[in-house]
Design an enzyme around this catalytic site. Structure first.
Site, short mmCIF file in Angstrom:
data_model
loop_
_atom_site.label_atom_id
_atom_site.label_comp_id
_atom_site.label_asym_id
_atom_site.label_seq_id
_atom_site.Cartn_x
_atom_site.Cartn_y
_atom_site.Cartn_z
N SER A 125 -10.71 -8.83 1.67
CA SER A 125 -11.29 -7.49 1.63
C SER A 125 -12.79 -7.51 1.88
CB SER A 125 -11.03 -6.85 0.27
OG SER A 125 -9.66 -6.62 0.09
N HIS A 146 -8.82 -7.83 8.87
CA HIS A 146 -8.71 -7.05 7.63
C HIS A 146 -7.92 -5.76 7.84
CE1 HIS A 146 -10.45 -4.09 4.63
NE2 HIS A 146 -9.73 -4.94 3.92
N GLU A 158 -9.78 -4.33 10.97
CA GLU A 158 -11.12 -4.83 11.31
C GLU A 158 -11.00 -6.30 11.75
OE1 GLU A 158 -13.97 -2.33 8.23
OE2 GLU A 158 -12.90 -4.05 7.43
N ASN A 199 -14.60 -1.12 3.43
CA ASN A 199 -14.75 -1.26 1.97
C ASN A 199 -16.17 -1.01 1.50
OD1 ASN A 199 -12.13 -1.63 1.16
ND2 ASN A 199 -12.17 -3.84 1.51
N1 LIG Z 1 -4.17 -4.26 -1.79
C1 LIG Z 1 -4.93 -3.73 -0.84
O1 LIG Z 1 -5.07 -2.50 -0.72
C2 LIG Z 1 -5.67 -4.62 0.12
C3 LIG Z 1 -6.11 -4.07 1.34
C4 LIG Z 1 -6.73 -4.91 2.27
C5 LIG Z 1 -6.93 -6.26 1.98
N2 LIG Z 1 -6.50 -6.75 0.77
C6 LIG Z 1 -6.69 -8.19 0.53
O2 LIG Z 1 -5.44 -8.84 0.81
C7 LIG Z 1 -5.32 -10.01 -0.02
C8 LIG Z 1 -4.03 -9.93 -0.82
O3 LIG Z 1 -4.08 -8.79 -1.65
P1 LIG Z 1 -2.75 -8.14 -2.24
O4 LIG Z 1 -3.16 -6.84 -2.83
O5 LIG Z 1 -1.66 -8.18 -1.22
O6 LIG Z 1 -2.40 -9.20 -3.41
P2 LIG Z 1 -0.99 -9.49 -4.11
O7 LIG Z 1 -1.32 -10.07 -5.43
O8 LIG Z 1 -0.10 -8.29 -4.03
O9 LIG Z 1 -0.34 -10.62 -3.18
C9 LIG Z 1 -0.85 -11.92 -3.10
C10 LIG Z 1 0.32 -12.88 -3.00
O10 LIG Z 1 -0.19 -14.18 -2.73
C11 LIG Z 1 0.61 -15.10 -3.45
N3 LIG Z 1 -0.08 -16.39 -3.58
C12 LIG Z 1 -0.99 -16.80 -4.50
N4 LIG Z 1 -1.37 -18.07 -4.25
C13 LIG Z 1 -0.71 -18.46 -3.13
C14 LIG Z 1 -0.67 -19.65 -2.36
N5 LIG Z 1 -1.41 -20.72 -2.69
N6 LIG Z 1 0.14 -19.69 -1.27
C15 LIG Z 1 0.89 -18.64 -0.93
N7 LIG Z 1 0.91 -17.48 -1.61
C16 LIG Z 1 0.12 -17.40 -2.70
C17 LIG Z 1 0.88 -14.40 -4.76
O11 LIG Z 1 1.98 -14.98 -5.43
C18 LIG Z 1 1.12 -12.97 -4.30
O12 LIG Z 1 2.50 -12.72 -4.02
C19 LIG Z 1 -6.58 -10.05 -0.88
O13 LIG Z 1 -7.54 -10.84 -0.25
C20 LIG Z 1 -7.02 -8.58 -0.90
O14 LIG Z 1 -8.40 -8.43 -1.16
C21 LIG Z 1 -5.86 -5.97 -0.16
#
Ligand SMILES: NC(=O)c1ccc[n+]([C@@H]2O[C@H](COP(=O)([O-])OP(=O)(O)OC[C@H]3O[C@@H](n4cnc5c(N)ncnc54)[C@H](O)[C@@H]3O)[C@@H](O)[C@H]2O)c1
Length: 249
Positions: A125, A146, A158, A199
């Site tokens: 993010s 992103h 992005e 963001n």
């Molecule tokens: N949620 C949003 O709105 C959003 C939007 C854009 C970007 N992001 C970014 O996307 C990324 C993920 O966010 P999210 O909300 O999907 O999180 P989330 O917690 O829903 O999903 C993350 C997943 O990664 C897994 N994980 C952890 N360690 C791991 C590893 N070593 N290998 C493989 N999988 C692993 C977890 O078990 C989990 O299922 C973050 O960097 C976040 O900042 C989130």
């Protein structure tokens, strides 16, 4: 690595974003493999990709996807717990939780395993790409990619380039975004700032909404209503925080 070289896509981490990203790649013809840590997490991601509010079955019900395309899409994605199964991927999109050390560790591990020509993209993010890329040797093929939530639905991605990211990698990611039905915005990495374009502006807006709430100027409901009706936002600033965290369920 050009757009036509990308056939097998690895998504590191299922969850809210990884699931939606994998769903999008599979729906647009890419064989996609998602790595997560255990079977429960994998099953949760699979369910949201298929049955969730923005899942593939909903696309069929709304007439946006044919039953034949649904079957083909479901056949194109798979899951693994074993990171070695990503070895032959042409592109890795990393979507593990927003923790700098975790992400760097994941990329360092992948750099040893995944074929050298492959592009690495992070869905962070806001961490600097020039910080994350220190974990890998392939700095010219390392880029920010992103997405916005829900990933299958939102139309903008992005593409963030660090000084070391090659022009070819940026061009490939932009072409890929288009192939996935998205519009891309080209963003220069800005170390020391968190959040790229979307963001940075979004966080400033949420911070002000919280201040207005804390000062007792208006209720959360009224703050959301003013911004929805006054600016035609689909959700108010305080509602957006919940949606991003919980995946708009
Ligand atoms: N949620 C949003 O709105 C959003 C939007 C854009 C970007 N992001 C970014 O996307 C990324 C993920 O966010 P999210 O909300 O999907 O999180 P989330 O917690 O829903 O999903 C993350 C997943 O990664 C897994 N994980 C952890 N360690 C791991 C590893 N070593 N290998 C493989 N999988 C692993 C977890 O078990 C989990 O299922 C973050 O960097 C976040 O900042 C989130």
């Amino acid at each position: 690595m050009g757009i036509d070289d990308i056939r097998l896509v690895g998504v590191m981490g299922g969850g809210v974003m990884g699931g939606g990203i994998a769903q999008t790649f599979a729906a647009h013809g890419f064989t996609t493999i998602v790595r997560d840590l255990n079977d429960d997490l994998i099953e949760k991601t699979r369910q949201s990709m298929v049955d969730g509010r923005f899942g593939l079955k909903g696309s069929v019900e709304r007439g946006k996807m044919s039953p034949a395309d649904y079957e083909a899409t479901v056949a194109r994605f798979s899951f693994t717990r074993d990171v070695a199964d990503l070895r032959e991927c042409d592109l890795i999109v990393e979507a593990v939780p927003e923790n700098l050390d975790l992400k760097k560790g994941v990329f360092a591990e992948l750099d040893d395993i995944v074929k050298k020509e492959a592009i690495f993209a992070s869905n962070t993010s806001g961490f600097a790409i020039s910080d994350l890329n220190r974990a890998v040797a392939r700095k010219d093929r390392f880029v920010g990619f992103h997405w916005f939530s829900p990933a299958f639905i939102m139309k903008i991605v992005e593409v963030i380039y660090a000084p070391e990211t090659s022009a070819e990698t940026v061009a490939t990611m932009e072409a890929l975004g288009e192939r996935l039905g998205k519009t891309t915005a080209r963003v220069k990495d800005a170390p020391g700032k968190y959040g790229f374009v979307g963001n940075r502006i979004y966080f400033a807006m949420v911070a002000e909404a919280r201040k207005v709430l804390d000062e007792g100027v208006a209720s959360a409901e009224d703050i959301n209503t003013v911004m929805r009706l006054g600016y035609n936002w689909p959700a108010g600033p305080l509602e957006m925080v919940t949606g991003a965290r919980k995946g708009w369920q």
